[in-house]
Design a protein around this motif. Structure first.
Motif, PDB file in Angstrom:
ATOM      1  N   ASN A  32       1.143  -1.186  -0.210  1.00 40.94           N
ATOM      2  CA  ASN A  32      -0.433  -0.031  -0.026  1.00 40.94           C
ATOM      3  C   ASN A  32       0.817   1.201   0.085  1.00 40.94           C
ATOM      4  OD1 ASN A  32      -2.451  -1.540   0.204  1.00 40.94           O
ATOM      5  ND2 ASN A  32      -2.350  -1.740   1.933  1.00 40.94           N
ATOM      6  N   GLU A  33       1.947   1.240  -1.024  1.00 45.52           N
ATOM      7  CA  GLU A  33       3.063   2.649  -1.529  1.00 45.52           C
ATOM      8  C   GLU A  33       3.443   3.045  -0.007  1.00 45.52           C
ATOM      9  OE1 GLU A  33       0.125   5.364  -2.882  1.00 45.52           O
ATOM     10  OE2 GLU A  33       0.156   3.728  -4.807  1.00 45.52           O
ATOM     11  N   ARG A  34       4.145   2.405   1.064  1.00 48.95           N
ATOM     12  CA  ARG A  34       4.118   1.807   2.573  1.00 48.95           C
ATOM     13  C   ARG A  34       6.157   2.027   2.139  1.00 48.95           C
ATOM     14  NH1 ARG A  34      -0.267  -0.295   5.571  1.00 48.95           N
ATOM     15  NH2 ARG A  34      -1.025   1.093   6.220  1.00 48.95           N
ATOM     16  N   GLU A  35       7.143   2.238   3.242  1.00 52.95           N
ATOM     17  CA  GLU A  35       8.207   1.408   2.443  1.00 52.95           C
ATOM     18  C   GLU A  35       8.906  -0.141   2.680  1.00 52.95           C
ATOM     19  OE1 GLU A  35      12.511   2.705   2.879  1.00 52.95           O
ATOM     20  OE2 GLU A  35      10.709   4.365   3.050  1.00 52.95           O
ATOM     21  N   PRO A  36       9.121  -0.312   1.983  1.00 50.95           N
ATOM     22  CA  PRO A  36       9.525  -1.712   1.891  1.00 50.95           C
ATOM     23  C   PRO A  36       9.576  -2.391   3.122  1.00 50.95           C
ATOM     24  CG  PRO A  36      10.293  -0.348  -0.301  1.00 50.95           C
ATOM     25  CD  PRO A  36       9.867  -0.146   1.082  1.00 50.95           C
ATOM     26  N   LYS A  37       9.658  -3.516   3.323  1.00 50.96           N
ATOM     27  CA  LYS A  37       9.957  -4.537   4.155  1.00 50.96           C
ATOM     28  C   LYS A  37      10.012  -5.908   4.030  1.00 50.96           C
ATOM     29  CE  LYS A  37       7.480  -2.671   7.990  1.00 50.96           C
ATOM     30  NZ  LYS A  37       6.386  -2.548   9.280  1.00 50.96           N
ATOM     31  N   TYR A  38      10.833  -6.842   4.464  1.00 47.67           N
ATOM     32  CA  TYR A  38      10.967  -8.354   3.393  1.00 47.67           C
ATOM     33  C   TYR A  38       9.791  -8.771   3.771  1.00 47.67           C
ATOM     34  CZ  TYR A  38      15.933  -6.729   4.535  1.00 47.67           C
ATOM     35  OH  TYR A  38      17.423  -6.505   4.519  1.00 47.67           O
ATOM     36  N   ASP A  39       9.511  -9.569   3.207  1.00 44.25           N
ATOM     37  CA  ASP A  39       8.140 -10.389   3.271  1.00 44.25           C
ATOM     38  C   ASP A  39       8.440 -11.730   2.526  1.00 44.25           C
ATOM     39  OD1 ASP A  39       5.336 -10.301   3.011  1.00 44.25           O
ATOM     40  OD2 ASP A  39       6.268 -11.601   0.700  1.00 44.25           O
ATOM     41  N   ILE A  40       8.376 -13.001   3.057  1.00 45.37           N
ATOM     42  CA  ILE A  40       8.657 -14.715   2.930  1.00 45.37           C
ATOM     43  C   ILE A  40       7.364 -15.049   3.117  1.00 45.37           C
ATOM     44  CG2 ILE A  40       9.406 -17.192   3.542  1.00 45.37           C
ATOM     45  CD1 ILE A  40      11.192 -14.925   5.614  1.00 45.37           C
ATOM     46  N   ARG A  41       6.787 -15.824   1.050  1.00 47.02           N
ATOM     47  CA  ARG A  41       5.358 -16.071   1.023  1.00 47.02           C
ATOM     48  C   ARG A  41       5.534 -16.712  -0.454  1.00 47.02           C
ATOM     49  NH1 ARG A  41       1.777 -12.759   2.571  1.00 47.02           N
ATOM     50  NH2 ARG A  41       2.773 -11.662   3.855  1.00 47.02           N
ATOM     51  N   ASP A  42       4.790 -18.050  -0.151  1.00 44.80           N
ATOM     52  CA  ASP A  42       4.584 -18.530  -2.064  1.00 44.80           C
ATOM     53  C   ASP A  42       4.627 -17.596  -2.522  1.00 44.80           C
ATOM     54  OD1 ASP A  42       5.328 -20.494  -0.853  1.00 44.80           O
ATOM     55  OD2 ASP A  42       3.233 -21.820  -0.139  1.00 44.80           O
ATOM     56  N   TRP A  43       4.501 -17.554  -4.020  1.00 44.51           N
ATOM     57  CA  TRP A  43       4.159 -16.792  -5.207  1.00 44.51           C
ATOM     58  C   TRP A  43       3.915 -17.327  -6.063  1.00 44.51           C
ATOM     59  CZ3 TRP A  43       2.824 -11.839  -5.120  1.00 44.51           C
ATOM     60  CH2 TRP A  43       3.366 -10.897  -4.388  1.00 44.51           C
ATOM     61  N   ALA A  44       2.386 -17.162  -7.021  1.00 46.66           N
ATOM     62  CA  ALA A  44       2.634 -17.887  -8.834  1.00 46.66           C
ATOM     63  C   ALA A  44       3.687 -17.739  -9.587  1.00 46.66           C
ATOM     64  CB  ALA A  44       1.105 -17.533  -9.001  1.00 46.66           C
ATOM     65  N   PRO A  45       3.571 -18.437 -10.104  1.00 50.37           N
ATOM     66  CA  PRO A  45       4.598 -18.509 -10.972  1.00 50.37           C
ATOM     67  C   PRO A  45       4.641 -17.027 -11.743  1.00 50.37           C
ATOM     68  CG  PRO A  45       4.416 -21.100 -11.419  1.00 50.37           C
ATOM     69  CD  PRO A  45       2.842 -20.328 -10.661  1.00 50.37           C
ATOM     70  N   ASP A  46       3.523 -16.188 -11.994  1.00 56.36           N
ATOM     71  CA  ASP A  46       3.711 -14.973 -12.863  1.00 56.36           C
ATOM     72  C   ASP A  46       3.417 -13.620 -11.881  1.00 56.36           C
ATOM     73  OD1 ASP A  46       1.157 -15.378 -11.536  1.00 56.36           O
ATOM     74  OD2 ASP A  46       0.174 -15.414 -13.799  1.00 56.36           O
ATOM     75  N   HIS A  47       3.496 -14.310 -10.669  1.00 50.21           N
ATOM     76  CA  HIS A  47       3.589 -13.048  -9.488  1.00 50.21           C
ATOM     77  C   HIS A  47       2.030 -12.180  -9.122  1.00 50.21           C
ATOM     78  CE1 HIS A  47       7.719 -13.314  -9.329  1.00 50.21           C
ATOM     79  NE2 HIS A  47       7.258 -13.989  -7.765  1.00 50.21           N
ATOM     80  N   SER A  48       1.191 -13.066 -10.147  1.00 46.48           N
ATOM     81  CA  SER A  48      -0.127 -13.209 -10.391  1.00 46.48           C
ATOM     82  C   SER A  48      -1.299 -13.364  -9.028  1.00 46.48           C
ATOM     83  CB  SER A  48      -1.248 -13.173 -11.692  1.00 46.48           C
ATOM     84  OG  SER A  48      -1.185 -14.331 -11.110  1.00 46.48           O
ATOM     85  N   LYS A  49      -0.874 -14.742  -8.012  1.00 45.44           N
ATOM     86  CA  LYS A  49      -1.585 -14.676  -7.007  1.00 45.44           C
ATOM     87  C   LYS A  49      -0.217 -14.985  -5.915  1.00 45.44           C
ATOM     88  CE  LYS A  49      -5.043 -17.186  -9.036  1.00 45.44           C
ATOM     89  NZ  LYS A  49      -5.649 -17.838  -9.241  1.00 45.44           N
ATOM     90  N   MET A  50      -1.083 -14.724  -4.824  1.00 42.89           N
ATOM     91  CA  MET A  50       0.382 -15.016  -3.807  1.00 42.89           C
ATOM     92  C   MET A  50      -0.190 -15.583  -2.807  1.00 42.89           C
ATOM     93  SD  MET A  50       0.305 -11.487  -1.442  1.00 42.89           S
ATOM     94  CE  MET A  50      -0.026  -9.970  -3.247  1.00 42.89           C
TER      95      MET A  50
END
Length: 77
Positions: A32-50
């Motif tokens: 939401n346009e905030r300062e970037p943070k480290y993030d660990i999660r699963d992503w679809a191959p095209d990054h369209s879903k998480m």
């Protein structure tokens, strides 16, 4: 439900991949346009879903790094 805005500002690396082709990744993400943070999660191959994940501040990531350094990973073999 409000729209969730995100931008992967830095792709750090892939931790693994599951049978469906989704990858668990460590990235820097601006939510939401905030300062970037480290993030660990699963992503679809095209990054369209998480999948669900965890977002960490720089301080939390440093603490996690220290905690991981204390683990004897050789004992898991």
């Amino acid at each position: 439900m409000a729209e969730l805005k995100y931008e992967i500002t830095e792709h750090i690396g892939v931790l693994g991949e599951n049978a469906r082709g989704w990858s668990k990744e460590l990235n820097m993400i601006s939510w939401n346009e905030r300062e970037p943070k480290y993030d660990i999660r699963d992503w679809a191959p095209d990054h369209s879903k998480m999948g669900k994940g965890v977002t960490l501040s720089a301080d939390e990531m440093a603490t996690l790094k220290d905690l991981l350094a204390e683990i004897d990973f050789d004992s898991f073999e």
